[in-house]
Design a protein around this motif. Structure first.
Motif, PDB file in Angstrom:
ATOM      1  N   MET A   1      -0.115   0.277   6.090  1.00 28.04           N
ATOM      2  CA  MET A   1       0.980   1.220   5.858  1.00 28.04           C
ATOM      3  C   MET A   1       1.288   1.347   4.373  1.00 28.04           C
ATOM      4  SD  MET A   1       1.730   2.713   8.571  1.00 28.04           S
ATOM      5  CE  MET A   1       3.064   3.620   7.805  1.00 28.04           C
ATOM      6  N   CYS A   2       1.214   0.233   3.644  1.00 30.93           N
ATOM      7  CA  CYS A   2       1.482   0.272   2.208  1.00 30.93           C
ATOM      8  C   CYS A   2       0.472   1.185   1.517  1.00 30.93           C
ATOM      9  CB  CYS A   2       1.416  -1.139   1.634  1.00 30.93           C
ATOM     10  SG  CYS A   2       1.762  -1.232  -0.144  1.00 30.93           S
ATOM     11  N   ALA A   3      -0.816   1.017   1.844  1.00 32.06           N
ATOM     12  CA  ALA A   3      -1.860   1.836   1.224  1.00 32.06           C
ATOM     13  C   ALA A   3      -1.675   3.318   1.562  1.00 32.06           C
ATOM     14  CB  ALA A   3      -3.232   1.364   1.683  1.00 32.06           C
ATOM     15  N   LYS A   4      -1.334   3.586   2.815  1.00 29.12           N
ATOM     16  CA  LYS A   4      -1.161   4.981   3.244  1.00 29.12           C
ATOM     17  C   LYS A   4       0.026   5.634   2.535  1.00 29.12           C
ATOM     18  CE  LYS A   4      -0.687   7.794   7.437  1.00 29.12           C
ATOM     19  NZ  LYS A   4      -0.614   7.772   8.914  1.00 29.12           N
ATOM     20  N   MET A   5       1.135   4.913   2.448  1.00 30.51           N
ATOM     21  CA  MET A   5       2.322   5.465   1.802  1.00 30.51           C
ATOM     22  C   MET A   5       2.110   5.620   0.300  1.00 30.51           C
ATOM     23  SD  MET A   5       5.251   3.376   3.938  1.00 30.51           S
ATOM     24  CE  MET A   5       6.645   4.165   3.120  1.00 30.51           C
ATOM     25  N   ARG A   6       1.468   4.642  -0.316  1.00 29.55           N
ATOM     26  CA  ARG A   6       1.175   4.735  -1.746  1.00 29.55           C
ATOM     27  C   ARG A   6       0.372   6.002  -2.047  1.00 29.55           C
ATOM     28  NH1 ARG A   6       0.823   0.051  -5.232  1.00 29.55           N
ATOM     29  NH2 ARG A   6       1.773  -1.799  -4.311  1.00 29.55           N
TER      30      ARG A   6
END
Length: 276
Positions: free
Chosen positions: A118-123
């Motif tokens: 989720m962090c990678a996707k949101m970033r």
């Protein structure tokens, strides 16, 4: 910290063979930079993105093409000491860094999901939109050769897919933005050698989930990517060409010998050859 000219000169000097040549090879082979581009070079604070920034500065200095660079760093909620480390490294390396803030870390803390995914996707979404706001048509990320190999292996072993990490692709969510990966042909070991040569210290994963994990390159204790690193290391011990061949396989897909493939969002199978 003051700007260190030796670090900058090393990229086209003593590290020319291991860093500059594979960087330029990727830029040329995949046509990553074009006349008139405005490229947002995305800095996470890690070794890969910091080296990417220096390589892109050198490219602009030596390339006959006219293009513009802007260097951006998204602060997703860094601890003050981590933010300060990124700022100090930017000054040391002569990178004119522009920060913008988000609340990604806080949002992920409240989610019941894989935090790294989720962090990678949101970033990625925030970076695309920030680049668009700045009038850029491309964002540059610091993924390297090993990232590409590990991604391909992970997709096969954990998702049952042949899915790679491309050196360039168009954003599906933000119109007019393309993603490029200029370090695509660089081996991680060479990046580490460059870092250690100058005694540089960069952020590993600085998210709240792993704040207590010292100098880890992954963002979860049971990272599948770390498993892939270990597996590929074993394969390379058996066959020195293993990593190189896995990488090449993403460039040599034999569709005539596959049972199924997806192209343009449409699924195809070998049975299409046998339809009347």
């Amino acid at each position: 910290m003051e700007f260190d000219h030796e670090v900058e000169k090393s990229i086209t000097g003593c590290f020319r063979k291991t860093i500059w040549r594979p960087f330029m090879s990727a830029v040329k082979e995949y046509r990553l930079v074009s006349e008139g581009d405005r490229i947002a070079v995305c800095i996470s604070g890690g070794k890969d993105s910091m080296l990417l920034a220096k390589c892109m500065q050198e490219l602009k200095r030596h390339s006959p093409l006219s293009f513009e660079l802007t260097f951006i760093c998204m602060d997703p909620g860094y601890a003050p000491e981590n933010r300060a480390q990124i700022e100090n490294n930017a000054r040391l390396l002569g990178i004119p860094l522009e920060f913008f803030e988000t609340d990604i870390f806080a949002a992920i803390d409240e989610m019941d999901c894989n935090p790294c995914f989720m962090c990678a996707k949101m970033r990625r979404g925030y970076l695309y939109r920030k680049a668009q706001q700045l009038g850029c048509n491309k964002i540059a990320l610091g993924h390297h050769f090993d990232d590409a190999v590990e991604t391909l292996m992970m997709s096969m072993l954990y998702a049952g897919q042949l899915r790679g990490m491309r050196p360039r692709l168009r954003s599906e969510s933000v119109e007019g933005i393309e993603l490029i990966r200029p370090l695509y042909k660089l081996r991680e070991a060479e990046i580490i050698t460059w870092r250690e040569h100058f005694g540089l210290r960069f952020l590993a994963c600085a998210c709240r989930t792993t704040r207590n994990a010292e100098l880890r390159a992954d963002c979860s204790a049971d990272s599948k990517r770390l498993e892939m690193k270990e597996l590929i290391r074993c394969l390379d011990a058996i066959n020195p060409d293993a990593s190189r061949n896995i990488f090449r396989s993403a460039h040599n897909a034999m569709l005539d010998n596959l049972n199924g493939w997806k192209q343009g969002g449409e699924m195809h199978t070998l049975l299409e050859e046998f339809e009347d």
